[in-house]
Design an enzyme around this catalytic site. Sequence first.
Site, PDB file in Angstrom:
ATOM      1  N   ASP A  35       1.077  -1.174  -0.179  1.00 19.26           N
ATOM      2  CA  ASP A  35       0.052   0.094  -0.179  1.00 19.26           C
ATOM      3  C   ASP A  35       0.833   1.244   0.090  1.00 19.26           C
ATOM      4  OD1 ASP A  35      -1.989  -1.989   1.993  1.00 19.26           O
ATOM      5  OD2 ASP A  35      -2.904  -1.118   0.124  1.00 19.26           O
ATOM      6  N   ASP A 176     -10.006  -5.930  -0.996  1.00 16.85           N
ATOM      7  CA  ASP A 176      -8.944  -5.275  -0.333  1.00 16.85           C
ATOM      8  C   ASP A 176      -9.717  -4.716   0.839  1.00 16.85           C
ATOM      9  OD1 ASP A 176      -6.521  -3.047  -0.873  1.00 16.85           O
ATOM     10  OD2 ASP A 176      -6.825  -4.318   0.879  1.00 16.85           O
TER      11      ASP A 176
HETATM   12  C1  DX5 Z   1      -6.166  -0.066   3.240  1.00 16.33           C
HETATM   13  C2  DX5 Z   1      -5.266  -0.977   2.441  1.00 16.33           C
HETATM   14  C3  DX5 Z   1      -5.503  -2.510   2.816  1.00 16.33           C
HETATM   15  C4  DX5 Z   1      -5.225  -2.885   4.264  1.00 16.33           C
HETATM   16  C5  DX5 Z   1      -5.614  -4.044   4.568  1.00 16.33           C
HETATM   17  O1  DX5 Z   1      -6.352   1.205   2.983  1.00 16.33           O
HETATM   18  O2  DX5 Z   1      -5.567  -0.920   1.093  1.00 16.33           O
HETATM   19  O3  DX5 Z   1      -4.521  -3.184   1.911  1.00 16.33           O
HETATM   20  O4  DX5 Z   1      -3.626  -3.227   4.426  1.00 16.33           O
HETATM   21  O5  DX5 Z   1      -5.741  -4.413   6.093  1.00 16.33           O
HETATM   22  P1  DX5 Z   1      -7.098  -5.105   6.836  1.00 16.33           P
HETATM   23  O6  DX5 Z   1      -7.061  -6.408   6.052  1.00 16.33           O
HETATM   24  O7  DX5 Z   1      -6.448  -5.013   8.162  1.00 16.33           O
HETATM   25  O8  DX5 Z   1      -8.112  -4.145   6.421  1.00 16.33           O
HETATM   26 ZN    ZN Z   2      -4.461  -2.057  -0.030  1.00 17.72          ZN
END
Ligand code: DX5
Ligand code: ZN
Length: 221
Positions: A35, A176
């Site tokens: 990210d 995601d």
């Molecule tokens: C949030 C990111 C995700 C995040 C997912 O903006 O795009 O990729 O890291 O984390 P979880 O699985 O904890 O929601």
């Molecule tokens: Zn992400």
Amino acid sequence: MRGMLSPSVMCADLLNLADEIKKLDELNVEYLHIDFMDNKFVPNITFDTNMVKSFKKPMKNIKRDIHLMAFEPMQYFDRMEIGEGDMVSVHFEACENVNSVLADIKARGAKPCLAISPDTPVESVFDYLDEVYAVLLMTVYPGFAGQPMAPKSMERLEKLKKIITDSGKNVLIEVDGHVSWDHCSEMREKGADIFVAGSSSVYGNDYPLDKAVEKFYNLVK
Ligand code: DX5
Ligand code: ZN
């Protein structure tokens, strides 16, 4: 084709990233979800372009799955050394000219993907289905890990899958955000192909990494 796994590196042990990536590489997951946040499109910062570039070094088997939560993301591609094998998601809401950004990713030999946030109608991707490898459906509001699932995420996933199926185009769906143990099987049934696994599953600290990855694959096969 089995469901593909893209563990979210921002949820890993940030003080031991080389080891974390090596472990995932040995477990042969398909992607590493990276990210990138500009503190404008989302009120947060994660890794800089140098870090995103450096993630390639320890990876022999897995590929980068780079998710840019940033306005005008093209400006970062050179510094990230976007190229062959990378999957690159840019936000529909953050690009002045979506087509030119997707074309630039493709010209670099990478797989272009279009990300949409929870408040963006899924129909918005229809005009880009010929230009993308996958649609990244955000099931949380972008910017932070550890959030609850955004409302209507499952209905949106079903609707997106129907749009893609009816179009006859061979476009994958990546989900995601809060892709949890409880939700991932249902997401698979509703059409998800690639799963960003973060704090609510693979990095939830309830299993050692190898067991968590094995469990995930069993839930999304
Ligand atoms: C949030 C990111 C995700 C995040 C997912 O903006 O795009 O990729 O890291 O984390 P979880 O699985 O904890 O929601
Ligand atoms: Zn992400």
